[in-house]
Design a protein around this motif. Structure first.
Motif, PDB file in Angstrom:
ATOM      1  N   GLU A  20      -0.695   8.019  -1.909  1.00 19.35           N
ATOM      2  CA  GLU A  20       0.237   8.830  -2.700  1.00 19.35           C
ATOM      3  C   GLU A  20       1.189   7.966  -3.516  1.00 19.35           C
ATOM      4  O   GLU A  20       1.558   8.330  -4.644  1.00 19.35           O
ATOM      5  CB  GLU A  20       1.009   9.778  -1.783  1.00 19.35           C
ATOM      6  CG  GLU A  20       0.134  10.916  -1.257  1.00 19.35           C
ATOM      7  CD  GLU A  20       0.909  11.925  -0.419  1.00 19.35           C
ATOM      8  OE1 GLU A  20       1.994  11.558   0.103  1.00 19.35           O
ATOM      9  OE2 GLU A  20       0.423  13.069  -0.274  1.00 19.35           O
ATOM     10  N   SER A  21       1.562   6.805  -2.975  1.00 18.90           N
ATOM     11  CA  SER A  21       2.431   5.910  -3.758  1.00 18.90           C
ATOM     12  C   SER A  21       1.680   5.348  -4.960  1.00 18.90           C
ATOM     13  O   SER A  21       2.251   5.194  -6.048  1.00 18.90           O
ATOM     14  CB  SER A  21       2.982   4.784  -2.873  1.00 18.90           C
ATOM     15  OG  SER A  21       2.027   3.775  -2.612  1.00 18.90           O
ATOM     16  N   LEU A  22       0.388   5.052  -4.798  1.00 20.63           N
ATOM     17  CA  LEU A  22      -0.404   4.562  -5.930  1.00 20.63           C
ATOM     18  C   LEU A  22      -0.585   5.663  -6.977  1.00 20.63           C
ATOM     19  O   LEU A  22      -0.502   5.402  -8.185  1.00 20.63           O
ATOM     20  CB  LEU A  22      -1.772   4.070  -5.453  1.00 20.63           C
ATOM     21  CG  LEU A  22      -1.815   2.929  -4.443  1.00 20.63           C
ATOM     22  CD1 LEU A  22      -3.257   2.489  -4.210  1.00 20.63           C
ATOM     23  CD2 LEU A  22      -0.966   1.754  -4.876  1.00 20.63           C
ATOM     24  N   LEU A  23      -0.835   6.881  -6.525  1.00 18.21           N
ATOM     25  CA  LEU A  23      -1.005   7.997  -7.443  1.00 18.21           C
ATOM     26  C   LEU A  23       0.267   8.242  -8.252  1.00 18.21           C
ATOM     27  O   LEU A  23       0.212   8.571  -9.442  1.00 18.21           O
ATOM     28  CB  LEU A  23      -1.380   9.263  -6.668  1.00 18.21           C
ATOM     29  CG  LEU A  23      -2.788   9.308  -6.076  1.00 18.21           C
ATOM     30  CD1 LEU A  23      -2.909  10.479  -5.105  1.00 18.21           C
ATOM     31  CD2 LEU A  23      -3.840   9.424  -7.177  1.00 18.21           C
ATOM     32  N   VAL A  92      -8.220  -3.922  -4.129  1.00 22.68           N
ATOM     33  CA  VAL A  92      -8.233  -3.673  -2.691  1.00 22.68           C
ATOM     34  C   VAL A  92      -6.794  -3.700  -2.188  1.00 22.68           C
ATOM     35  O   VAL A  92      -6.076  -4.685  -2.380  1.00 22.68           O
ATOM     36  CB  VAL A  92      -9.086  -4.728  -1.957  1.00 22.68           C
ATOM     37  CG1 VAL A  92      -8.990  -4.541  -0.448  1.00 22.68           C
ATOM     38  CG2 VAL A  92     -10.540  -4.643  -2.415  1.00 22.68           C
ATOM     39  N   VAL A  93      -6.386  -2.624  -1.525  1.00 23.30           N
ATOM     40  CA  VAL A  93      -5.009  -2.480  -1.058  1.00 23.30           C
ATOM     41  C   VAL A  93      -5.021  -2.106   0.413  1.00 23.30           C
ATOM     42  O   VAL A  93      -5.735  -1.178   0.817  1.00 23.30           O
ATOM     43  CB  VAL A  93      -4.268  -1.385  -1.871  1.00 23.30           C
ATOM     44  CG1 VAL A  93      -2.831  -1.259  -1.401  1.00 23.30           C
ATOM     45  CG2 VAL A  93      -4.318  -1.676  -3.359  1.00 23.30           C
ATOM     46  N   ASN A  94      -4.236  -2.797   1.226  1.00 22.93           N
ATOM     47  CA  ASN A  94      -4.108  -2.428   2.631  1.00 22.93           C
ATOM     48  C   ASN A  94      -3.470  -1.053   2.779  1.00 22.93           C
ATOM     49  O   ASN A  94      -2.550  -0.699   2.033  1.00 22.93           O
ATOM     50  CB  ASN A  94      -3.244  -3.446   3.374  1.00 22.93           C
ATOM     51  CG  ASN A  94      -4.054  -4.541   4.031  1.00 22.93           C
ATOM     52  OD1 ASN A  94      -5.180  -4.822   3.612  1.00 22.93           O
ATOM     53  ND2 ASN A  94      -3.493  -5.173   5.034  1.00 22.93           N
ATOM     54  N   ASN A  95      -3.930  -0.313   3.777  1.00 22.81           N
ATOM     55  CA  ASN A  95      -3.383   1.030   3.959  1.00 22.81           C
ATOM     56  C   ASN A  95      -1.968   1.030   4.542  1.00 22.81           C
ATOM     57  O   ASN A  95      -1.278   2.049   4.498  1.00 22.81           O
ATOM     58  CB  ASN A  95      -4.305   1.871   4.848  1.00 22.81           C
ATOM     59  CG  ASN A  95      -4.348   1.387   6.293  1.00 22.81           C
ATOM     60  OD1 ASN A  95      -4.122   0.214   6.572  1.00 22.81           O
ATOM     61  ND2 ASN A  95      -4.642   2.295   7.205  1.00 22.81           N
ATOM     62  N   TYR A  98       2.856   0.157   0.515  1.00 19.50           N
ATOM     63  CA  TYR A  98       3.176   1.157  -0.504  1.00 19.50           C
ATOM     64  C   TYR A  98       3.785   0.450  -1.702  1.00 19.50           C
ATOM     65  O   TYR A  98       4.224  -0.708  -1.604  1.00 19.50           O
ATOM     66  CB  TYR A  98       4.136   2.226   0.044  1.00 19.50           C
ATOM     67  CG  TYR A  98       5.561   1.755   0.254  1.00 19.50           C
ATOM     68  CD1 TYR A  98       6.516   1.866  -0.760  1.00 19.50           C
ATOM     69  CD2 TYR A  98       5.957   1.193   1.464  1.00 19.50           C
ATOM     70  CE1 TYR A  98       7.826   1.429  -0.567  1.00 19.50           C
ATOM     71  CE2 TYR A  98       7.262   0.758   1.664  1.00 19.50           C
ATOM     72  CZ  TYR A  98       8.186   0.882   0.639  1.00 19.50           C
ATOM     73  OH  TYR A  98       9.485   0.447   0.823  1.00 19.50           O
ATOM     74  N   VAL A  99       3.817   1.137  -2.832  1.00 16.28           N
ATOM     75  CA  VAL A  99       4.481   0.621  -4.032  1.00 16.28           C
ATOM     76  C   VAL A  99       5.566   1.619  -4.437  1.00 16.28           C
ATOM     77  O   VAL A  99       5.442   2.811  -4.174  1.00 16.28           O
ATOM     78  CB  VAL A  99       3.502   0.407  -5.205  1.00 16.28           C
ATOM     79  CG1 VAL A  99       2.448  -0.622  -4.836  1.00 16.28           C
ATOM     80  CG2 VAL A  99       2.853   1.713  -5.642  1.00 16.28           C
ATOM     81  N   ASP A 100       6.611   1.104  -5.087  1.00 14.20           N
ATOM     82  CA  ASP A 100       7.647   1.991  -5.609  1.00 14.20           C
ATOM     83  C   ASP A 100       7.782   1.854  -7.130  1.00 14.20           C
ATOM     84  O   ASP A 100       8.759   2.310  -7.717  1.00 14.20           O
ATOM     85  CB  ASP A 100       8.986   1.759  -4.905  1.00 14.20           C
ATOM     86  CG  ASP A 100       9.536   0.353  -5.106  1.00 14.20           C
ATOM     87  OD1 ASP A 100       8.908  -0.446  -5.838  1.00 14.20           O
ATOM     88  OD2 ASP A 100      10.597   0.052  -4.523  1.00 14.20           O
ATOM     89  N   TYR A 101       6.806   1.201  -7.744  1.00 17.92           N
ATOM     90  CA  TYR A 101       6.718   1.095  -9.204  1.00 17.92           C
ATOM     91  C   TYR A 101       5.275   0.728  -9.533  1.00 17.92           C
ATOM     92  O   TYR A 101       4.433   0.597  -8.631  1.00 17.92           O
ATOM     93  CB  TYR A 101       7.702   0.049  -9.738  1.00 17.92           C
ATOM     94  CG  TYR A 101       7.218  -1.376  -9.582  1.00 17.92           C
ATOM     95  CD1 TYR A 101       6.838  -2.122 -10.684  1.00 17.92           C
ATOM     96  CD2 TYR A 101       7.100  -1.957  -8.318  1.00 17.92           C
ATOM     97  CE1 TYR A 101       6.368  -3.421 -10.544  1.00 17.92           C
ATOM     98  CE2 TYR A 101       6.633  -3.241  -8.171  1.00 17.92           C
ATOM     99  CZ  TYR A 101       6.275  -3.967  -9.288  1.00 17.92           C
ATOM    100  OH  TYR A 101       5.804  -5.245  -9.133  1.00 17.92           O
ATOM    101  N   ASP A 102       4.971   0.561 -10.802  1.00 18.64           N
ATOM    102  CA  ASP A 102       3.604   0.272 -11.217  1.00 18.64           C
ATOM    103  C   ASP A 102       3.244  -1.184 -10.940  1.00 18.64           C
ATOM    104  O   ASP A 102       3.462  -2.064 -11.773  1.00 18.64           O
ATOM    105  CB  ASP A 102       3.444   0.591 -12.705  1.00 18.64           C
ATOM    106  CG  ASP A 102       2.010   0.391 -13.197  1.00 18.64           C
ATOM    107  OD1 ASP A 102       1.136   0.085 -12.368  1.00 18.64           O
ATOM    108  OD2 ASP A 102       1.791   0.557 -14.411  1.00 18.64           O
TER     109      ASP A 102
END
Length: 292
Positions: A20-23, A92-95, A98-102
């Motif tokens: 959801e953070s990536l979306l 590839v991103v670990n589950n 999370y990200v808070d920006y692009d």
């Protein structure tokens, strides 16, 4: 098409949070593949329910028919994306991040400048926002150990120092279809640990490099799949280290490193003979495994 791959193993809630953070923050991602690595705990069903409830047309949940570790799970997703999505760029991103920006666009722009490389992000602690690693780490092959680069430093200090890691963490690793076409996928015989390191070292033999992109930053909660003081950890971690050494430095080097790594494990786990034995078994199993 730009694809993010998130591998899930018995951690559907964390995986959904990551996706959801990536979306929300990464508009240039065209599709997210969530690969359930044969969790058998209801995770796959929970992930599919989430996609259905949110009507997410740009998210696909894949169920791997067996658990083949980090490499096997991600390879399963990459193969599917190549066949069904005409994918050109992979992230590839670990589950447990999370990200808070692009954080994706800087990686993509770097790959557009040179598509024969792996690129990685700065990884920061989700708890206190301190730097966990500047893209990756430094290897000490004879000891069978690695050290995270920049841990505890500030990103600004590391950028100024311009010290580069020996490898990029699989926690955030982006690459192009061209790289896969040239060197193939990850070696699934590792099962856990060293897969992405081996992949990058194999790539270096053909002139494919690595690069840290400091404008891309992810927040990391920590390992969800294995404990740092379990028999499982010591066996697979040591096995991976000596197998890697055998491939890149030769059988004698691997044999010597197995003794050293066994001694290190014994010192660390002096009160836990079962853990010591698991580490010793793993170290010498790696020496006997076949490599090309």
């Amino acid at each position: 098409m730009n694809i993010a791959l998130i591998l899930n193993y018995k951690a559907a809630t964390e995986t959904i949070s990551c996706a959801e953070s990536l979306l929300e923050h990464c508009p240039l991602l065209n599709h997210i593949l969530v690969i359930d690595n044969h969790s058998m705990d209801g995770s796959e069903e929970a992930l599919r329910d989430w996609v259905a409830q949110k009507s997410l047309e740009n998210v696909t949940v894949l169920g791997s028919p067996e658990n083949n570790g980090y490499a096997g799970g991600n390879n399963f997703g990459i193969r599917w994306a190549l066949e069904h999505l005409n994918a050109e760029t992979f992230w590839v991103v670990n589950n447990d991040t999370y990200v808070d920006y692009d954080a994706f666009t800087p990686l993509l722009e770097t790959l557009q400048q040179n598509d024969r490389q792996f690129v990685g992000s700065l990884i920061l602690s989700a708890d206190d926002k301190t730097l966990e690693c500047y893209g990756g780490g430094k290897l000490f092959p004879l000891l069978g150990k690695a050290k995270l680069l920049g841990k505890g430093e500030t990103p600004e200090t590391m950028i100024e120092r311009n010290e580069q890691p020996d490898y990029l963490m699989g926690c955030s690793l982006a690459f192009t279809r061209r790289v896969i076409d040239e060197i193939g996928l990850m070696d699934e015989n590792y099962f856990m640990y060293s897969e992405e390191v081996d992949w990058q070292y194999r790539a270096k033999r053909t002139g494919i490099g690595i690069q840290v992109v400091p404008t891309s930053r992810l927040f990391h909660y920590g390992s969800l799949s294995s404990g740092s003081r379990s028999a499982f950890y010591h066996y697979y971690r040591n096995r991976a280290a000596t197998r890697f050494n055998k491939r890149y430095y030769g059988p004698l080097f691997a044999f010597i490193s197995a003794f050293i790594l066994s001694a290190i494990t014994a010192i660390k786990e002096i009160r836990n003979p079962n853990l010591i034995w698991s580490g010793v078994k793993g170290a010498f199993k790696g020496v006997t495994m076949s490599v090309k």
